[in-house]
Motif scaffolding. Structure first.
Motif, PDB file in Angstrom:
ATOM      1  N   SER A  53      -5.002   9.614  -7.044  1.00 37.10           N
ATOM      2  CA  SER A  53      -4.045  10.701  -6.823  1.00 37.10           C
ATOM      3  C   SER A  53      -3.018  10.689  -7.955  1.00 37.10           C
ATOM      4  N   ASP A  54      -2.238  11.760  -8.054  1.00 32.51           N
ATOM      5  CA  ASP A  54      -1.197  11.809  -9.084  1.00 32.51           C
ATOM      6  C   ASP A  54      -0.201  10.670  -8.902  1.00 32.51           C
ATOM      7  N   ASP A  55       0.126  10.362  -7.641  1.00 36.63           N
ATOM      8  CA  ASP A  55       1.069   9.270  -7.390  1.00 36.63           C
ATOM      9  C   ASP A  55       0.514   7.942  -7.877  1.00 36.63           C
ATOM     10  N   GLU A  56      -0.781   7.749  -7.648  1.00 41.02           N
ATOM     11  CA  GLU A  56      -1.383   6.497  -8.113  1.00 41.02           C
ATOM     12  C   GLU A  56      -1.343   6.436  -9.635  1.00 41.02           C
ATOM     13  N   GLU A  57      -1.679   7.547 -10.275  1.00 36.30           N
ATOM     14  CA  GLU A  57      -1.641   7.586 -11.748  1.00 36.30           C
ATOM     15  C   GLU A  57      -0.237   7.260 -12.264  1.00 36.30           C
ATOM     16  N   ARG A  76      -7.146   0.786 -11.533  1.00 32.44           N
ATOM     17  CA  ARG A  76      -6.815   1.422 -10.249  1.00 32.44           C
ATOM     18  C   ARG A  76      -5.859   0.519  -9.490  1.00 32.44           C
ATOM     19  N   LEU A  77      -5.250   1.098  -8.455  1.00 30.71           N
ATOM     20  CA  LEU A  77      -4.445   0.299  -7.540  1.00 30.71           C
ATOM     21  C   LEU A  77      -5.350  -0.119  -6.391  1.00 30.71           C
ATOM     22  N   ALA A  78      -5.482  -1.412  -6.204  1.00 27.68           N
ATOM     23  CA  ALA A  78      -6.421  -1.911  -5.194  1.00 27.68           C
ATOM     24  C   ALA A  78      -6.072  -1.411  -3.795  1.00 27.68           C
ATOM     25  N   CYS A  79      -4.781  -1.176  -3.528  1.00 22.10           N
ATOM     26  CA  CYS A  79      -4.393  -0.751  -2.176  1.00 22.10           C
ATOM     27  C   CYS A  79      -4.866   0.664  -1.882  1.00 22.10           C
ATOM     28  N   GLY A  86       0.777  -1.235   0.000  1.00 21.57           N
ATOM     29  CA  GLY A  86       0.000   0.000   0.000  1.00 21.57           C
ATOM     30  C   GLY A  86       0.803   1.276   0.000  1.00 21.57           C
ATOM     31  N   GLN A  87       2.109   1.167  -0.232  1.00 25.00           N
ATOM     32  CA  GLN A  87       2.957   2.373  -0.231  1.00 25.00           C
ATOM     33  C   GLN A  87       3.010   3.044  -1.604  1.00 25.00           C
ATOM     34  N   MET A  88       2.253   2.540  -2.564  1.00 21.68           N
ATOM     35  CA  MET A  88       2.270   3.056  -3.934  1.00 21.68           C
ATOM     36  C   MET A  88       3.669   3.032  -4.535  1.00 21.68           C
ATOM     37  N   ALA A  89       4.403   1.977  -4.235  1.00 21.22           N
ATOM     38  CA  ALA A  89       5.747   1.835  -4.758  1.00 21.22           C
ATOM     39  C   ALA A  89       5.859   0.624  -5.678  1.00 21.22           C
ATOM     40  N   CYS A  90       4.732   0.006  -5.979  1.00 19.94           N
ATOM     41  CA  CYS A  90       4.750  -1.103  -6.924  1.00 19.94           C
ATOM     42  C   CYS A  90       3.467  -0.936  -7.732  1.00 19.94           C
ATOM     43  N   SER A  91       3.168  -1.850  -8.609  1.00 18.46           N
ATOM     44  CA  SER A  91       1.856  -1.757  -9.249  1.00 18.46           C
ATOM     45  C   SER A  91       1.252  -3.149  -9.304  1.00 18.46           C
ATOM     46  N   THR A  92       1.674  -3.989  -8.378  1.00 21.41           N
ATOM     47  CA  THR A  92       1.237  -5.382  -8.390  1.00 21.41           C
ATOM     48  C   THR A  92      -0.159  -5.556  -7.815  1.00 21.41           C
TER      49      THR A  92
END
Ligand code: FES
Length: 110
Positions: free
Chosen positions: A64-68, A82-85, A41-47
């Motif tokens: 958010s921009d980071d998620e995008e 989307r990122l599920a986390c 959930g740190q938005m540092a991967c996209s798995t």
């Protein structure tokens, strides 16, 4: 109790239950979906990339921009990815349907 449906890469529909405030990633992992969620959930991967049903996508708070930025790096991204986390489940999302991308690799160790 909220009802969530996961649609696997094979088209199989998996029903799951969630509580208000749960992270979609946690619910997916409990339902044995092959989302690694490597960074927890740190938005540092996209798995934890999932594809949200079109009707539901519009009901989610915007990414958010980071998620995008992370989504740009995910394989098989679509306009409703989307990122599920980053998705916190609420009563408004009861019945949510999300698809697990075919490109997602099952690296689960469980
Ligand atoms: Fe890494 Fe969601 S778990 S971005």
């Amino acid at each position: 109790m909220l009802r969530i449906t996961f649609i696997t890469a094979n088209g199989e529909r998996i029903a799951a239950e969630a509580a208000d405030g749960d992270s979609l990633l946690d619910v997916a992992q409990i339902a044995d979906m092959p989302l690694e969620g490597t960074c927890e959930g740190q938005m540092a991967c996209s798995t934890c990339h999932v594809i949200v049903g079109k009707d539901w996508f519009d009901k989610l708070p915007p990414a958010s921009d980071d998620e995008e930025d992370m989504l740009d790096l995910a394989a098989g991204v679509t306009r409703t990815s989307r990122l599920a986390c980053q998705i916190t489940l609420t009563a408004a999302l009861d019945g949510l349907e999300v698809r697990i991308p075919g490109e997602s690799r099952n690296m689960q160790r469980r």
